[in-house]
Design a protein around this motif. Structure first.
Motif, short mmCIF file in Angstrom:
data_model
loop_
_atom_site.label_atom_id
_atom_site.label_comp_id
_atom_site.label_asym_id
_atom_site.label_seq_id
_atom_site.Cartn_x
_atom_site.Cartn_y
_atom_site.Cartn_z
N ASP A 156 0.84 -1.20 0.00
CA ASP A 156 0.00 0.00 0.00
C ASP A 156 0.88 1.25 0.00
OD1 ASP A 156 -2.13 1.76 0.21
OD2 ASP A 156 -2.27 1.57 2.40
N PRO A 157 1.51 1.58 -1.14
CA PRO A 157 2.35 2.78 -1.19
C PRO A 157 1.54 4.02 -0.84
CG PRO A 157 2.70 1.41 -3.12
CD PRO A 157 1.49 0.86 -2.42
N HIS A 158 2.03 4.81 0.10
CA HIS A 158 1.28 5.99 0.53
C HIS A 158 2.19 6.92 1.31
CE1 HIS A 158 1.26 3.27 4.00
NE2 HIS A 158 0.97 4.30 4.78
N ILE A 159 1.75 8.17 1.43
CA ILE A 159 2.37 9.12 2.36
C ILE A 159 1.26 9.62 3.28
CG2 ILE A 159 4.21 9.80 0.78
CD1 ILE A 159 2.61 12.33 0.17
N GLY A 160 1.62 10.31 4.32
CA GLY A 160 0.62 10.78 5.26
C GLY A 160 1.12 11.95 6.07
N PRO A 161 0.32 12.40 7.04
CA PRO A 161 0.71 13.58 7.84
C PRO A 161 2.00 13.39 8.63
CG PRO A 161 -1.25 12.50 8.75
CD PRO A 161 -1.01 11.90 7.40
N GLY A 162 2.38 12.15 8.90
CA GLY A 162 3.62 11.93 9.64
C GLY A 162 4.87 11.90 8.78
N THR A 163 4.70 11.91 7.46
CA THR A 163 5.85 11.77 6.57
C THR A 163 6.90 12.87 6.75
OG1 THR A 163 4.55 10.56 4.92
CG2 THR A 163 6.56 11.64 4.16
N PRO A 164 6.52 14.17 6.72
CA PRO A 164 7.56 15.20 6.89
C PRO A 164 8.30 15.08 8.21
CG PRO A 164 5.50 16.17 6.08
CD PRO A 164 5.19 14.77 6.48
N ALA A 165 7.56 14.82 9.30
CA ALA A 165 8.20 14.70 10.61
C ALA A 165 9.15 13.51 10.65
CB ALA A 165 7.15 14.57 11.71
N ALA B 287 13.19 1.77 7.65
CA ALA B 287 11.95 2.05 8.39
C ALA B 287 10.99 2.89 7.56
CB ALA B 287 12.28 2.76 9.70
N LEU B 288 11.52 3.91 6.89
CA LEU B 288 10.66 4.78 6.07
C LEU B 288 10.05 4.01 4.90
CD1 LEU B 288 12.90 7.97 6.03
CD2 LEU B 288 10.66 7.75 7.14
N LEU B 289 10.83 3.15 4.27
CA LEU B 289 10.31 2.36 3.15
C LEU B 289 9.21 1.41 3.61
CD1 LEU B 289 13.55 1.48 1.14
CD2 LEU B 289 11.69 3.00 0.44
N ILE B 290 9.43 0.71 4.72
CA ILE B 290 8.41 -0.21 5.22
C ILE B 290 7.12 0.53 5.52
CG2 ILE B 290 7.77 -1.69 7.17
CD1 ILE B 290 10.71 -2.54 7.33
N ASN B 291 7.24 1.67 6.19
CA ASN B 291 6.04 2.38 6.62
C ASN B 291 5.31 3.06 5.46
OD1 ASN B 291 5.77 3.35 9.97
ND2 ASN B 291 4.13 3.62 8.49
N HIS B 292 6.05 3.42 4.40
CA HIS B 292 5.42 4.11 3.28
C HIS B 292 4.99 3.20 2.14
CE1 HIS B 292 7.15 7.65 5.28
NE2 HIS B 292 6.25 8.34 4.61
#
Length: 482
Positions: free
Chosen positions: A84-93, A471-476
């Motif tokens: 589920d490739p996605h970004i969200g409000p936590g991405t910049p932080a 970590a960023l790749l897994i979460n995004h």
């Protein structure tokens, strides 16, 4: 404080200015592992490459098994996740936290006072976990995590009479029993759900408060590991480990999972036990009792976490002291006494859990795949820097140092992380951890992370970058679940 409780010179932490970084050998000189600098770095990269290969094979074989018969019951093997490739409000932080730790983390960890470092570790770890969780948004990332059909909050309404619920707990474990518990309640002793019952009674009910509780407590595990490493292996290695503890990929599953909270309880039990064994605390006796209380409670949060005792044995071997054991055991008996008197039989419940486990998808999930694919999950949750650090731990001359009484700080740290690996392998071989280990094994995985402190200064930012990018790749790219 009694005179005999004063920390000895052997264990008293040195001030920051007396803790230079562990230097990498220059030229053809060899370090404690007998490796030249170039040879060691090549071996580190080879170990990391082997970790990548293990993950790739686990993904490819897992996808083939799922296409053939769906026996794994996960959407993106070996992880319990969906593509589920996605970004969200936590991405910049999340990106900002990662950049800050990679660029400034090692220098800040070396410069801060010890107390400031522990507070900064907790605060930064919380920022990392919260930002990663919020990539999925507040609702999906935190508030809803503990409210789904099989989660703990589904059972809170059945604890109006806590005494009756505890007495009858075992009668609802089996899948076909009347009013059987949701999966997570059936799979854990009542201490786990009672935590959330307690929060609810305090007016902190609902998924939001429960998720925040798990993040805040779970992030503190990094501090407990930091304190333990300092007491056993010296402040220099603890400071080197700090950035790796803060931005570990484990954060993806700490937010917001009850297993992150369990990891914190386990970590503080070990940390207090270590402070008591090394007598690097004002009252070792109080620390020993508190450690026992936490360990006893831990066994009523999750059955498998009794294996944390393996790490405790390593603490005794490193500190060469059994002095905290009597008071520790006294504290550890409190929770069993309370729950037994309340009518809950731990051993009976565990046997019923084994039966319930194989009433579900575990009877279909192939042991032959998960017994090694779980280790691929461990690579993903701890990162390539940890894999490389564990390689160095395996080459440390631990037995010789213990036999001659000359075990160095690096050897002490190696023994600690190898004990955690042993506990994890025992859990793996048990067959009670087929899939979802990226969440279930958080209490063991957090003790593998300080192995990265064994890596040389050269390339440290590269290893930190690898940790954060993973970590960023897994979460995004994935939506993780449990």
């Amino acid at each position: 404080m009694r005179a005999e409780e004063t920390p000895t010179a052997d264990h008293r932490p040195s001030p920051p200015e007396e803790c230079p970084p562990v230097q990498e050998p220059a030229g053809k000189k060899t370090g404690k592992t007998g490796e030249t600098g170039r040879t060691g770095r090549s071996a580190d990269l080879a170990a990391a490459g082997a970790g990548v290969l293990l993950v790739v094979v686990a993904v490819l074989v897992g996808r083939a098994i799922e296409r053939a018969d769906g026996a794994l019951h996960v959407n993106w093997p070996p992880l319990f996740a969906s593509w589920d490739p996605h970004i969200g409000p936590g991405t910049p932080a999340a990106v900002l936290v990662a950049l800050a730790v990679v660029v400034q983390g090692p220098a800040v960890a070396a410069r801060l006072s010890w107390r400031a470092l522990t507070l900064a570790t907790w605060a930064t770890s919380m920022a990392w976990v919260f930002s990663l969780a919020l990539v999925d948004g507040w609702h999906n990332g935190i508030a809803q995590r503990l409210t789904t059909r099989e989660e703990y909050l589904q059972g809170i309404g059945r604890f109006g009479d806590i005494g009756a619920a505890v007495r009858g707990y075992t009668s609802h474990i089996l899948l076909y029993s009347p009013g059987h518990w949701p999966a997570h309640l059936a799979g854990h002793p009542p201490g786990a759900v009672l935590t959330f019952v307690g929060l609810d009674r305090l007016g902190l009910g609902g998924g939001g408060w429960s998720g925040v509780w798990c993040v805040v407590t779970g992030a503190s595990a990094a501090v407990a590991v930091l304190v333990t490493v300092r007491a056993l292996a010296g402040e220099a290695l603890a400071r080197r480990a700090a950035p790796f503890l803060v931005v570990a990929p484990t954060a993806v599953w700490i937010g917001a999972s009850a297993d992150g909270y369990f990891a914190a309880v386990a970590a503080w039990a070990v940390a207090l036990f270590t402070l008591a064994a090394t007598r690097t605390v004002r009252s070792p006796a109080t620390a020993a009792v508190a450690s026992g209380l936490l360990f006893g409670a831990l066994c009523y949060l999750s059955y498998g976490l009794a294996l944390i005792a393996v790490i405790g044995v390593a603490v005794l071997l490193i500190s060469r002291s059994a002095r905290p054991l009597p008071l520790f055991l006294a504290g550890a008996l409190v929770a069993p006494a309370v729950f037994t008197l309340a009518g809950f039989n731990w051993w009976e419940a565990y046997q019923l859990l084994v039966e319930r486990y194989y009433q579900g998808v575990a009877r279909i999930r192939p042991y032959g795949y998960w017994v090694w694919a779980n280790l691929a999950c461990t690579v993903l949750m701890t990162g390539l820097a940890t894999v490389a650090g564990m390689r160095r731990a395996c080459t440390a001359k631990i037995l010789r140092g213990m036999r001659t009484g000359t075990l160095q700080d690096t050897g002490r740290l190696a023994l600690l992380v190898l004990a955690a690996l042993l506990a994890l392998l025992l859990a793996d071989l048990s067959g009670m951890s087929k899939a979802e280990t990226e969440r279930i094994w958080l209490p063991f995985a957090c003790w593998l992370l300080p192995a990265a402190a064994l890596l040389p200064d050269r390339g440290r930012r590269g290893w930190l970058t690898a940790q954060t990018v993973l970590a960023l790749l897994i979460n995004h790219l994935l939506f993780t679940g449990w």
